[in-house]
Design a protein around this motif. Structure first.
Motif, PDB file in Angstrom:
ATOM      1  N   ILE A 229       8.003   3.378   8.573  1.00 36.39           N
ATOM      2  CA  ILE A 229       9.081   4.123   8.798  1.00 36.39           C
ATOM      3  C   ILE A 229      10.199   3.268   8.187  1.00 36.39           C
ATOM      4  O   ILE A 229      11.188   4.105   7.468  1.00 36.39           O
ATOM      5  N   GLN A 230      10.295   2.069   8.308  1.00 37.23           N
ATOM      6  CA  GLN A 230      11.380   1.469   7.457  1.00 37.23           C
ATOM      7  C   GLN A 230      11.524   1.560   6.175  1.00 37.23           C
ATOM      8  O   GLN A 230      12.476   1.752   5.267  1.00 37.23           O
ATOM      9  N   GLN A 231      10.111   1.589   5.481  1.00 39.15           N
ATOM     10  CA  GLN A 231      10.058   1.876   4.108  1.00 39.15           C
ATOM     11  C   GLN A 231      10.634   3.398   3.782  1.00 39.15           C
ATOM     12  O   GLN A 231      11.215   3.448   2.762  1.00 39.15           O
ATOM     13  N   LEU A 232      10.285   4.257   4.520  1.00 43.99           N
ATOM     14  CA  LEU A 232      10.819   5.621   4.393  1.00 43.99           C
ATOM     15  C   LEU A 232      12.214   5.780   4.186  1.00 43.99           C
ATOM     16  O   LEU A 232      12.905   6.225   3.318  1.00 43.99           O
TER      17      LEU A 232
ATOM     18  N   ILE B 129      -1.947  10.790   6.771  1.00 43.29           N
ATOM     19  CA  ILE B 129      -3.048  10.025   6.573  1.00 43.29           C
ATOM     20  C   ILE B 129      -2.736   8.585   6.944  1.00 43.29           C
ATOM     21  O   ILE B 129      -3.525   7.857   7.518  1.00 43.29           O
ATOM     22  N   ILE B 130      -1.746   8.146   6.260  1.00 41.01           N
ATOM     23  CA  ILE B 130      -1.157   6.856   6.440  1.00 41.01           C
ATOM     24  C   ILE B 130      -0.922   6.468   7.815  1.00 41.01           C
ATOM     25  O   ILE B 130      -1.236   5.715   8.536  1.00 41.01           O
ATOM     26  N   MET B 131      -0.116   7.272   8.662  1.00 43.88           N
ATOM     27  CA  MET B 131       0.250   6.854  10.037  1.00 43.88           C
ATOM     28  C   MET B 131      -0.957   6.883  10.967  1.00 43.88           C
ATOM     29  O   MET B 131      -1.135   6.307  11.905  1.00 43.88           O
ATOM     30  N   TYR B 132      -2.265   7.882  10.521  1.00 37.86           N
ATOM     31  CA  TYR B 132      -3.172   7.670  11.481  1.00 37.86           C
ATOM     32  C   TYR B 132      -4.287   6.656  11.169  1.00 37.86           C
ATOM     33  O   TYR B 132      -5.036   6.316  11.994  1.00 37.86           O
TER      34      TYR B 132
ATOM     35  N   ALA C 168       0.714  -1.386   0.084  1.00 37.37           N
ATOM     36  CA  ALA C 168      -0.034  -0.226   0.131  1.00 37.37           C
ATOM     37  C   ALA C 168       0.881   1.437   0.041  1.00 37.37           C
ATOM     38  O   ALA C 168       0.509   2.345  -0.639  1.00 37.37           O
ATOM     39  N   VAL C 169       1.814   1.246   0.681  1.00 38.83           N
ATOM     40  CA  VAL C 169       2.948   2.360   0.740  1.00 38.83           C
ATOM     41  C   VAL C 169       3.682   2.552  -0.309  1.00 38.83           C
ATOM     42  O   VAL C 169       4.090   3.793  -1.018  1.00 38.83           O
ATOM     43  N   THR C 170       4.364   1.701  -1.268  1.00 38.38           N
ATOM     44  CA  THR C 170       5.122   1.517  -2.123  1.00 38.38           C
ATOM     45  C   THR C 170       4.717   2.402  -3.447  1.00 38.38           C
ATOM     46  O   THR C 170       5.385   3.343  -3.810  1.00 38.38           O
ATOM     47  N   PRO C 171       3.216   2.390  -3.916  1.00 42.60           N
ATOM     48  CA  PRO C 171       2.728   3.124  -4.809  1.00 42.60           C
ATOM     49  C   PRO C 171       2.874   4.611  -4.447  1.00 42.60           C
ATOM     50  O   PRO C 171       2.895   5.591  -5.424  1.00 42.60           O
TER      51      PRO C 171
END
Length: 816
Positions: A291-294, A277-280, A251-254
């Motif tokens: 956080i690891q993806q970032l 929005i993602i974190m909430y 979901a986060v990669t795109p």
């Protein structure tokens, strides 16, 4: 013919006749409700006919669409919706196939109204919970079509908005229908997420660029709720809220790819909003995955422009602030290692001017952009540290300290390739990071939280001649010691007549604090004293020294510590009076002001009336005759100091004998108070003071010369008597002066002598070292003496004969 038609109509299946009856002659009249009720009742009574009803409705709808009879199309879809809502039974699966076929037919049409009509029917279908799963249903077309509708560019803005909102609702329906059904196509696959997520972000970006105010926009007005941006945000939150542990990455990669492709990192605002929005929306225990993806994306963009990297770091900052305490994950040090690595890379880029050490065909690096990135990384490190527990933060402090180039331990960083200036900049950046980590650090046991492996290297920085580094070290020390938020009350140095107005928080010194001070107190005093005598110190340095003295007095002070602090304050006064130190007039006045301000504070903390009175009298006398000895005239924008500082004496100075007398009457250790404080001079000071390569070599030679075996052999064992000790005490000052002069000559020689002379000297030292090594090797490699004794050579000389172990004769007691 009429009779024949009527006969044929009567022979048609009942479900077809019931379906035909719901359509009026004039489509404007709408669905025939009475006949619709009959059709529904028939479908409920004979559920096996439901799939045939659906197929027949689908056939009529296809024919009506082809003939542009859109009124009948709407009636057919309304009938389908009612049948879907009413018929919750096991045979609905085959009916759904016909239904989806009809929706697909509408979505393929060019008419916006038909597309919206089909979408609305699909959304109603998506809200139905089916009793049995479907093995053969596919939603690939709907994902693609709804995503395409989200990017609609229809000329009429109102219709364009309606089409886009229909696409968003359709995607929301697909997610609801498939996310919890393991037998359906996996909606989390990249082939679907790469269409859904960018479509949502496109509409989120095209809407009003307002910051997300809360975890869910429940307080939004109806008008806002109808806008594509608000609808998109709700859909995006729902999608993320349904994601499980293994689906977060897909979901986060795109999102990361969309921000890269459209250069949205540089603006920061939209990227920050997306990740808020993602974190909430995701479950709090999954925050560390984002956080690891970032962090991984930051590594992937290590050679991107500074604004892009700064944007990613800013997003990390916001994500860390939202993440729950301790949710950074098991790889806490990996997070800080990545951030520190990029901090060093930024320093390297700034100094070399390129991303690959060559200036050919590379991007132009702007220093101010790299500085902004460095500040962003430092803020992010502090933000991460605030989410950690005390023991984790202590580990991070040790980790960062291990990365800093420390004089005498690892003075260079080969990976920077930028020389001494690069090392200095990295020292400053890492110390700033350490300052951010220590901000707000509170522990009940400082002895375990701040071990020697952290404090010793930190204090060694306080002896460097770089004023900025010394100031950072003082700020870190102050931040570590302040555990009751007393620091804001000591930001400025001033003479406070009544400290009760400060409302200080003072607790009794605990046993752990006593042990900490017993172990580290002398190091702290020595560094406070040595920092005060630095000629490059300015007002912020003296303010931090005052804060440090004040906080030690309130946080870590017992009776012995109070006595030592008073001795240090009096030693500072003597330092300012001494002409040997060659301090500038401003520094001497500043040290006097620091000493007076602290003695005024400590006298009121001890609550000894006679002590307070003596301090008050000296301050009053200075206010009348020498105001430049007080902080109010020194630590201002334009200091009021004289050109020369005459010899001060009498009532202008704090008298050690007087203070010893008044405090002795209150039970303090008079013998200790009467002993002037003298800081110990150690090897650490010499190592920390070096500034150049020549000075470094000279100090190494000096240490070698002191520790060489040759010198030890020449020096006979000296008998220690009373006279020897007496002479050592009397001549200690002269010996120290000679030592200083000898060191100065050695340093001057290596700084000013020709290169050939230095090379010859170092070559001679190397030759002597090699000869010593040869002697040692000869001793250690020589064969051991034989247990059987020695043998005599033909020349009459005795030779040691080595006997193998298996031939040796051992006593019986040695064998078991």
């Amino acid at each position: 013919m009429t009779g024949v038609c009527g006969c044929c109509g009567a022979l048609r299946p009942r479900y077809k006749r019931l379906v035909d009856n719901i359509f009026p002659e004039d489509p404007e009249d709408g669905l025939v409700k009475a006949n619709m009720e009959k059709l529904t009742f028939y479908a409920l009574s004979a559920p096996e006919k439901l799939d045939r009803i659906g197929a027949y409705l689908s056939e009529r709808l296809s024919r009506d669409v082809a003939r542009h009879r859109y009124g009948y199309v709407c009636i057919a879809m309304e009938a389908l919706d009612q049948l879907l809502m009413a018929c919750h039974c096991q045979s609905i699966n085959l009916f759904v196939e016909s239904f989806l076929k009809m929706v697909r037919k509408l979505l393929e049409a060019d008419k916006p109204n038909l597309q919206i009509l089909g979408t609305n029917s699909f959304v109603k279908f998506a809200n139905i919970e089916e009793d049995t799963p479907s093995y053969h249903r596919s939603y690939d077309f709907f994902v693609s079509r709804f995503s395409e509708m989200c990017h609609s560019n229809y000329e009429d803005p109102d219709i364009r908005t309606k089409i886009r909102m229909a696409g968003i609702k359709g995607l929301q329906g697909v997610v609801r229908k498939t996310v919890n059904d393991e037998l359906q196509a996996n909606i989390w696959d990249p082939q679907h997420m790469d269409k859904i997520v960018p479509s949502l972000l496109f509409n989120l970006q095209s809407g009003e660029r307002t910051e997300s105010r809360s975890p869910s926009p429940l307080q939004a007005s109806e008008k806002e709720r109808e806008s594509p941006a608000e609808l998109t945000e709700r859909c995006f939150r729902e999608l993320l809220g349904r994601s499980a542990y293994g689906n977060i990455k897909n979901a986060v990669t795109p999102v990361l790819m969309h921000l890269d492709n459209h250069s949205l990192w540089e603006g920061k605002t939209f990227a920050v909003r997306c990740f808020k929005i993602i974190m909430y929306s995701i479950q709090s225990q999954h925050s560390h995955l984002v956080i690891q993806q970032l962090l991984g994306h930051l590594d992937a963009n290590s050679k991107s422009s500074a604004p892009v990297r700064a944007g990613i770091v800013e997003v990390l900052l916001e994500a860390a602030a939202i993440a729950a305490s301790g949710s950074v994950g098991p790889t806490v040090l990996e997070v800080f290692n990545t951030l520190l690595r990029h901090l060093r890379l930024s320093v390297h880029y700034e100094l070399t001017g390129s991303y690959d050490c060559t200036n050919i065909g590379t991007k132009i690096i702007k220093e101010h952009e790299e500085r902004q990135l460095q500040e962003a990384v430092i803020r992010t490190i502090g933000s991460f540290a605030n989410t950690l527990l005390t023991y984790q933060r202590s580990e991070v402090m040790l980790f960062i300290m291990g990365k800093i180039p420390i004089p005498g331990m690892h003075p260079t960083l080969p990976s920077t390739g930028s020389g001494p200036e690069g090392n200095r900049m990295i020292q400053i950046m890492l110390l700033k990071s350490l300052r951010q980590v220590t901000c707000g650090f509170q522990t009940t046991n400082m002895l375990t939280a701040l071990p020697n492996s952290f404090l010793d290297p930190l204090l060694s920085f306080a002896l460097l001649e770089d004023a900025e580094i010394r100031l950072l070290v003082l700020e870190i020390l102050v931040s570590l010691i302040d555990r009751h938020d007393n620091l804001p009350k000591f930001f400025t140095i001033s003479i406070i007549s009544d400290i009760s107005v400060l409302k200080l928080k003072v607790d009794k010194c605990s046993r752990q604090d006593n042990l900490f001070m017993k172990k580290h107190a002398q190091h702290l005093y020595r560094h406070i004293y040595l920092c005060s005598k630095e000629q490059s110190s300015v007002q912020p340095h003296f303010e931090k020294l005052y804060s440090l003295l004040a906080l030690v007095s309130m946080e870590l002070a017992n009776e012995e510590v109070v006595v030592d602090l008073i001795r240090v304050a009096l030693a500072l006064q003597d330092l300012a009076l001494s002409s040997e130190e060659m301090l500038p007039v401003y520094n001497r006045c500043a040290v006097h002001a620091l000493s007076s301000a602290y003695l005024n504070l400590i006298s009121q903390l001890t609550t000894v009336p006679a002590f307070c009175q003596h301090v008050h009298e000296v301050i009053e006398m200075r206010q009348k005759e020498s105001p430049y000895l007080l902080p109010e005239d020194v630590f201002i924008e334009n200091p009021k100091i004289p050109k020369t500082l005459e010899n001060l004496e009498g009532d202008l100075l704090f008298q050690q004998a007087k203070i010893t007398e008044v405090l002795g009457g209150s039970g303090y250790n008079t013998e200790r108070l009467a002993t002037p404080y003298v800081p110990q001079f150690t090897d650490e000071d010499r190592l920390s003071k070096r500034k150049s390569v020549g000075e470094t070599i000279s100090l190494q030679v000096e240490v070698e010369s002191r520790n060489s075996p040759e010198k030890e052999e020449r020096t006979p064992a000296e008998e220690i008597t009373f006279e020897t000790l007496k002479n050592a005490i009397v001549d200690s000052v002269g010996v120290e002066e000679q030592e200083k002069e000898r060191r100065r000559q050695v340093v001057e020689k290596f700084q000013k002598a020709p290169f050939e002379e230095i090379a010859a000297h170092c070559g001679a030292r190397a030759t002597m070292l090699q000869s010593k090594l040869n002697q040692i090797f000869e001793i250690t490699i020589r064969p051991p003496p034989s247990p059987s004794g020695t043998i005599t050579s033909s020349y009459g000389q005795t030779q040691s004969r080595s006997v193998p172990v298996y031939e040796m004769k051992f006593p019986d007691l040695c064998v078991y």
